[in-house]
Write an enzyme that holds these catalytic residues in place. Sequence first.
Site, mmCIF file in Angstrom:
data_model
loop_
_atom_site.group_PDB
_atom_site.id
_atom_site.type_symbol
_atom_site.label_atom_id
_atom_site.label_comp_id
_atom_site.label_asym_id
_atom_site.label_seq_id
_atom_site.Cartn_x
_atom_site.Cartn_y
_atom_site.Cartn_z
ATOM 1 N N GLU A 122 0.825 -1.209 0.000
ATOM 2 C CA GLU A 122 0.000 0.000 0.000
ATOM 3 C C GLU A 122 0.865 1.267 0.000
ATOM 4 O O GLU A 122 0.555 2.239 -0.702
ATOM 5 C CB GLU A 122 -0.950 -0.016 1.194
ATOM 6 C CG GLU A 122 -2.020 -1.095 1.056
ATOM 7 C CD GLU A 122 -2.902 -1.226 2.283
ATOM 8 O OE1 GLU A 122 -4.139 -1.160 2.127
ATOM 9 O OE2 GLU A 122 -2.353 -1.414 3.393
ATOM 10 N N GLU A 142 -4.774 -9.690 3.339
ATOM 11 C CA GLU A 142 -5.640 -9.469 4.503
ATOM 12 C C GLU A 142 -6.807 -10.439 4.596
ATOM 13 O O GLU A 142 -7.323 -10.685 5.698
ATOM 14 C CB GLU A 142 -6.164 -8.029 4.490
ATOM 15 C CG GLU A 142 -5.130 -6.963 4.818
ATOM 16 C CD GLU A 142 -4.268 -6.583 3.626
ATOM 17 O OE1 GLU A 142 -3.378 -5.720 3.797
ATOM 18 O OE2 GLU A 142 -4.471 -7.135 2.513
#
Length: 268
Positions: A122, A142
Amino acid sequence: MAEKFHSDDPRLAELDGFRVTVDPDRQRADITLARPPYNVVSMDQRDQLRLVFEALDADDRVRVIVLAGEGQHFSSGGNIRGFLEASPEHVAHLAWNVAAPARCSKPVIAANRGYCFGVGFELSLACDFRIASDTTLYALPEQKLGQIPGSGGSARLQKMVGITRTKHIVMRSKRITGEQAYDWGIATEVVPDAELESTVDGLVEELIAFSPLAQRTAKKLLNDTDDANLSTAMELEGHCYSRLRTSDDFREGVHAFHEKREPKFIGS
């Protein structure tokens, strides 16, 4: 010569899991994730990274910022236990902190190798350029924790590669190589691992040769129009172009072109 970063902000008195150097002669700053072997990013570290990007953005000695990881991996992601311990208010700021490279007015380069997972991916997606070594693996894992990316990962990725490929990465927690990331338009370049630093060095030298004013304008324009319709984007581009026409750097660029010499930009 590179020198250690210093800030009067007490929140940056002791950096958590990373180091920062500034090299005024090369007009660059280096932020190195330094919690080897996997450079796990803590919750507090995200706050500090935002503050450092903001400080470097205001530092006139710095034209380009490079974000890298120490050792064989960029980052395997965040401190998983930290998510359970953090307050909802703190977690709500995650995406804002990780977006600091995008908000920074100066070019930011991510030098990726090895694992580039979770918040490591990210952070890289928030940078302007991603130079990947052939050892790089990108992932947003995730789903394996019963979660989704929480720092802009799925949103930025979908803008870059579309919904089908984003679902492949996010919903299946799939890892993709640096070469695949390049083919999909995620990575700017993919190079042999031994050439990662020299390729980044070359990109820094390339970027500082341009007008800093034109660079800042281009970055802001492209970021601001990423989700704009065509007519709005063209309108904003026209306004930016018009403003740059009155700049000293544009005048210098035109004169240098006609005089067949390298321009000397001053950023005004």
